[in-house]
Design an enzyme around this catalytic site. Structure first.
Site, PDB file in Angstrom:
ATOM      1  CE  LYS A 143      -2.842   2.996   2.495  1.00 12.57           C
ATOM      2  NZ  LYS A 143      -2.812   2.597   1.069  1.00 12.57           N
ATOM      3  CE  LYS A 169      -0.770  -3.087  -2.579  1.00 10.65           C
ATOM      4  NZ  LYS A 169       0.136  -2.382  -1.704  1.00 10.65           N
TER       5      LYS A 169
HETATM    6  O1  LIG Z   1       2.423  -0.432   1.954  1.00 11.77           O
HETATM    7  C1  LIG Z   1       2.053  -0.531   3.137  1.00 11.77           C
HETATM    8  O2  LIG Z   1       2.662   0.015   4.056  1.00 11.77           O
HETATM    9  C2  LIG Z   1       0.854  -1.354   3.506  1.00 11.77           C
HETATM   10  C3  LIG Z   1       0.015  -1.880   2.379  1.00 11.77           C
HETATM   11  C4  LIG Z   1      -0.971  -0.916   1.816  1.00 11.77           C
HETATM   12  O3  LIG Z   1      -0.874   0.265   2.040  1.00 11.77           O
HETATM   13  C5  LIG Z   1      -2.095  -1.419   1.048  1.00 11.77           C
HETATM   14  C6  LIG Z   1      -2.794  -2.508   1.535  1.00 11.77           C
HETATM   15  C7  LIG Z   1      -3.896  -3.003   0.882  1.00 11.77           C
HETATM   16  C8  LIG Z   1      -4.300  -2.418  -0.292  1.00 11.77           C
HETATM   17  C9  LIG Z   1      -3.599  -1.327  -0.826  1.00 11.77           C
HETATM   18  C10 LIG Z   1      -2.483  -0.832  -0.164  1.00 11.77           C
HETATM   19  C11 LIG Z   1      -1.704   0.276  -0.829  1.00 11.77           C
HETATM   20  O4  LIG Z   1      -0.466   0.305  -0.785  1.00 11.77           O
HETATM   21  O5  LIG Z   1      -2.282   1.110  -1.482  1.00 11.77           O
HETATM   22 MG   LIG Z   2      -0.476   2.069  -2.340  1.00 13.98          MG
END
Ligand SMILES: O=C(O)CCC(=O)c1ccccc1C(=O)O
Ligand SMILES: [Mg+2]
Length: 348
Positions: free
Chosen positions: A112, A223
């Protein structure tokens, strides 16, 4: 989805839980989820707290699909999974990675970046530390649309410099669909050929296929809940013609099963999936949480079909949400149901 059950049927046998997280994620320290029990198995309804009825309706459709229709047949039973690195200081990177098991087996890490209140230097330090600790893993950065165009050009180029050819892609560097297309074009013009992934531009857009039509991304992150279920999400992937990475919505192990069902359904799965987020939770609702082992998750299958693991009553009790907060969840389910009923023309 076959037909929409009435609200009382959905609420029968449901439970709301609040699971503590090991690290702050999306600004939250606990994940709340409503578990539903249908004839096809357990399902999860867990739109993020700030979502209203319109956005939550797709999440309810996905839950009804999972619990009342079923998660379908898998084409594969093992899914490679990335580690997910929250926007922690570099000094905490090793501690997070430990939750993902043997380091050499982790195929990729999603890091992130662009967290409010942090700087590009913080992102670079975090990425460098992951790269140092896991010299064999693929690297990806997820900005959640947090950069402006100018910031993104600079950040993507710096991250690409540091990660080299280990950088698999940068996810949602800027918000929106058009801005993503414009950024991708500019990066190409500048000779920066980093792949761009669309996440929010797919799941929050009215039309999830606009990204593909505009050439705004090289791949899409999908997702299950915001796309309304495994079937619909698989259809979006097919229609997009793009590679897809199945990712979680920070689900409990019940919700993760739906993500695994989608990953198990797709014809091609060129990237490790973002389904390792149970490792970010300090507690779960099942005895054996779906935490990746050796860089992969096993698809939970029973009689040839993907089925979510059964919540353990003791764990549900331990993390159960009651009182006003439970009422709030019931009300969310009711209003999402009303939206869905209006869309499908069914009685509410
Ligand atoms: O993709 C991953 O590794 C985990 C999932 C993740 O990052 C996520 C989880 C909850 C809400 C948003 C996100 C995202 O991908 O932005
Ligand atoms: Mg994302």
């Amino acid at each position: 989805m076959t037909s929409l059950p009435d609200v009382e049927e959905l609420l029968r046998g449901s439970a709301v839980v609040s699971l503590p997280m090991r690290t702050r994620f999306r600004g939250q320290t606990a994940r709340e989820a409503m578990l539903l029990h249908g004839p096809a198995g357990w399902a999860e309804f867990a739109p993020f707290p700030e979502y209203g009825p319109q956005e939550s309706a797709a999440w309810l459709a996905a839950a009804v699909d999972a619990g009342w229709t079923g998660l379908g047949e898998p084409r594969r039973t093992t899914v490679p999974v990335n580690a997910t690195m929250p926007a922690v200081p570099a000094a905490q990177v090793a501690q997070v990675l430990k939750r993902y098991g043997r380091a050499e087996a982790i195929p990729a890490v999603k890091i992130k970046v662009a967290e409010p209140g942090q700087s590009l230097d913080d992102d670079v330090a975090r990425l460098r530390e992951v790269a140092r600790l896991l010299p064999q893993a693929g690297l990806r950065a997820d900005a959640n649309g947090g950069w402006t165009h100018a910031e993104a050009v600079r950040a993507v180029e710096e991250l690409a410099d540091v990660a080299g050819d280990r950088l698999e892609y940068v996810e949602q560097p800027v918000a929106g669909v058009e801005p993503l297309a414009v950024l991708r074009e500019e990066l190409h013009r500048r000779g920066t050929l980093v792949r761009i992934a669309a996440d929010e531009a797919v799941r929050k857009a009215e039309d999830p296929l606009r990204v593909a039509r505009l050439g705004a991304a090289d791949l899409i992150v999908v997702k299950v809940p915001p796309l309304g279920g495994v079937d619909r999400a698989a259809q979006v992937v097919r229609d997009s013609g793009l590679d897809a990475v199945v990712s979680s919505a920070l689900d409990t192990s019940v919700g993760l099963a739906a993500g695994l069902a989608l990953a198990a359904r797709l014809e091609s799965l060129p990237y490790a999936c973002g389904l390792g987020t149970a490792a970010l939770l300090a507690a779960d609702v099942v005895e054996s949480p779906l935490i990746p082992v050796e860089g992969a998750l096993q698809v939970p299958v029973r009689k040839g079909r993907v089925v979510a693991p059964e919540p353990t009553p003791r764990l549900v009790d331990e993390h159960r949400v009651a009182g006003a907060r439970r009422d709030w969840w019931d009300e969310r389910l009711r209003s999402a149901h009303a939206v869905l009923a209006g869309r499908t023309g069914a009685a509410s």
